[in-house]
Scaffold this motif. Structure first.
Motif, PDB file in Angstrom:
ATOM      1  N   LYS A  98       8.239   8.823   9.836  1.00  0.00           N
ATOM      2  CA  LYS A  98       9.002   8.560  11.074  1.00  0.00           C
ATOM      3  C   LYS A  98      10.345   7.908  10.771  1.00  0.00           C
ATOM      4  O   LYS A  98      11.347   8.204  11.399  1.00  0.00           O
ATOM      5  CB  LYS A  98       8.189   7.663  12.003  1.00  0.00           C
ATOM      6  CG  LYS A  98       7.158   8.400  12.806  1.00  0.00           C
ATOM      7  CD  LYS A  98       7.164   7.891  14.238  1.00  0.00           C
ATOM      8  CE  LYS A  98       6.280   8.696  15.135  1.00  0.00           C
ATOM      9  NZ  LYS A  98       6.809   9.991  15.507  1.00  0.00           N
TER      10      LYS A  98
ATOM     11  N   LEU B  56      12.471  13.982   9.727  1.00  0.00           N
ATOM     12  CA  LEU B  56      12.184  14.651  10.997  1.00  0.00           C
ATOM     13  C   LEU B  56      10.838  15.341  10.800  1.00  0.00           C
ATOM     14  O   LEU B  56      10.716  16.232   9.959  1.00  0.00           O
ATOM     15  CB  LEU B  56      13.279  15.681  11.313  1.00  0.00           C
ATOM     16  CG  LEU B  56      13.031  16.569  12.523  1.00  0.00           C
ATOM     17  CD1 LEU B  56      13.088  15.748  13.810  1.00  0.00           C
ATOM     18  CD2 LEU B  56      14.059  17.697  12.571  1.00  0.00           C
ATOM     19  N   SER B  57       9.829  14.912  11.556  1.00  0.00           N
ATOM     20  CA  SER B  57       8.493  15.494  11.392  1.00  0.00           C
ATOM     21  C   SER B  57       8.275  16.610  12.405  1.00  0.00           C
ATOM     22  O   SER B  57       8.642  16.483  13.575  1.00  0.00           O
ATOM     23  CB  SER B  57       7.411  14.421  11.528  1.00  0.00           C
ATOM     24  OG  SER B  57       7.502  13.760  12.774  1.00  0.00           O
TER      25      SER B  57
ATOM     26  N   GLU C  99       2.033  12.861  17.365  1.00  0.00           N
ATOM     27  CA  GLU C  99       3.060  11.829  17.213  1.00  0.00           C
ATOM     28  C   GLU C  99       4.279  12.339  16.433  1.00  0.00           C
ATOM     29  O   GLU C  99       5.281  11.623  16.320  1.00  0.00           O
ATOM     30  CB  GLU C  99       2.478  10.605  16.498  1.00  0.00           C
ATOM     31  CG  GLU C  99       1.410   9.891  17.300  1.00  0.00           C
ATOM     32  CD  GLU C  99       0.831   8.695  16.558  1.00  0.00           C
ATOM     33  OE1 GLU C  99       1.549   8.081  15.735  1.00  0.00           O
ATOM     34  OE2 GLU C  99      -0.345   8.380  16.794  1.00  0.00           O
TER      35      GLU C  99
ATOM     36  N   ASP D 244       7.732  14.266  15.554  1.00  0.00           N
ATOM     37  CA  ASP D 244       8.948  14.350  16.364  1.00  0.00           C
ATOM     38  C   ASP D 244       9.005  15.632  17.194  1.00  0.00           C
ATOM     39  O   ASP D 244       9.456  15.617  18.334  1.00  0.00           O
ATOM     40  CB  ASP D 244      10.186  14.275  15.459  1.00  0.00           C
ATOM     41  CG  ASP D 244      10.271  12.949  14.716  1.00  0.00           C
ATOM     42  OD1 ASP D 244      10.083  11.895  15.353  1.00  0.00           O
ATOM     43  OD2 ASP D 244      10.504  12.974  13.491  1.00  0.00           O
ATOM     44  N   LEU D 245       8.560  16.739  16.603  1.00  0.00           N
ATOM     45  CA  LEU D 245       8.579  18.035  17.281  1.00  0.00           C
ATOM     46  C   LEU D 245       7.239  18.732  17.074  1.00  0.00           C
ATOM     47  O   LEU D 245       6.592  18.539  16.039  1.00  0.00           O
ATOM     48  CB  LEU D 245       9.688  18.931  16.714  1.00  0.00           C
ATOM     49  CG  LEU D 245      11.123  18.412  16.789  1.00  0.00           C
ATOM     50  CD1 LEU D 245      12.058  19.306  15.975  1.00  0.00           C
ATOM     51  CD2 LEU D 245      11.580  18.327  18.234  1.00  0.00           C
TER      52      LEU D 245
ATOM     53  N   GLY E 183      16.200  19.789  19.601  1.00  0.00           N
ATOM     54  CA  GLY E 183      16.052  18.351  19.364  1.00  0.00           C
ATOM     55  C   GLY E 183      17.371  17.693  19.022  1.00  0.00           C
ATOM     56  O   GLY E 183      17.677  16.609  19.515  1.00  0.00           O
TER      57      GLY E 183
ATOM     58  N   ALA F 284      19.440  14.934  21.270  1.00  0.00           N
ATOM     59  CA  ALA F 284      19.787  13.636  20.691  1.00  0.00           C
ATOM     60  C   ALA F 284      21.275  13.317  20.821  1.00  0.00           C
ATOM     61  O   ALA F 284      21.670  12.154  20.848  1.00  0.00           O
ATOM     62  CB  ALA F 284      19.369  13.606  19.213  1.00  0.00           C
TER      63      ALA F 284
END
Length: 182
Positions: A99, A103-104, A149, A151-152, A175, A179
């Motif tokens: 995190k 970028l997960s 959980e 990010d995408l 994304g 942002a």
């Protein structure tokens, strides 16, 4: 161009068979970034010992400890696309590190699709001597809330991997656009 807008490593998470390595290689090529498979790096760090052998000889805890250290090292490298093992994101400290530094992206796949894909290989330690459908169902129940959980989230398409790669690229673009909006 999307690659120039990125400023962090992309980490793919998800269950075995979701397509992390296959999609990751293609995604890296599209973005002009190196691709790294955490499982291959773990095997290299273990002197060439395979992941099934690490599990059999040392157990899952030793494997997870090594996995955490390898991912931590890899996240210190220049930007790349990293495919992680299915259990990596389950470790709270690994998840926090991802995190913070990356970028997960969760590649989410349905049970039948996972079964079809994992049936092509017999080197999955968690599927040894068990009913694959029952084990994958159990893993879905436990892991999907944690994978959420990321990010995408991108649905891993049943079909050519390039379909999923395009979905990932669109999700990253969306994304990044979100942002940068005021």
């Amino acid at each position: 161009m999307l690659a120039q807008r990125l400023n962090r490593t992309i980490v793919l998470v998800g269950l075995m068979g979701a397509g992390k390595s296959c999609v990751g290689k293609r995604l890296a090529a599209c973005l002009g970034l190196p691709f790294v498979d955490a499982d291959r790096e773990i095997e290299a760090a273990a002197g060439g010992c395979s992941i099934p052998d690490i599990f059999a000889i040392h157990g899952e805890k030793v494997f997870r400890d090594g996995e955490r250290r390898v991912i931590q090292r890899l996240l210190g490298n220049p930007m790349h696309v990293l495919a992680t093992g299915g259990g990596a994101f389950m470790d709270p400290s690994t998840r926090a590190l991802i995190k913070e530094k990356a970028l997960s992206i969760w590649l989410k796949a349905e049970l039948d699709q996972l079964l079809k894909r994992v049936g092509r290989r017999n080197d999955r330690p968690l599927l040894q001597n068990v009913d694959p459908r029952a084990k994958l169902s159990e893993l879905i129940e436990v892991r999907y809330p944690v994978y959420a959980e990321a990010d995408l989230t991108v649905e891993s398409a049943d079909g050519p991997p390039d379909v999923t790669v395009q979905r990932v690229l669109h999700a990253i673009e969306a994304g990044l656009d979100q942002a940068t909006q005021p």
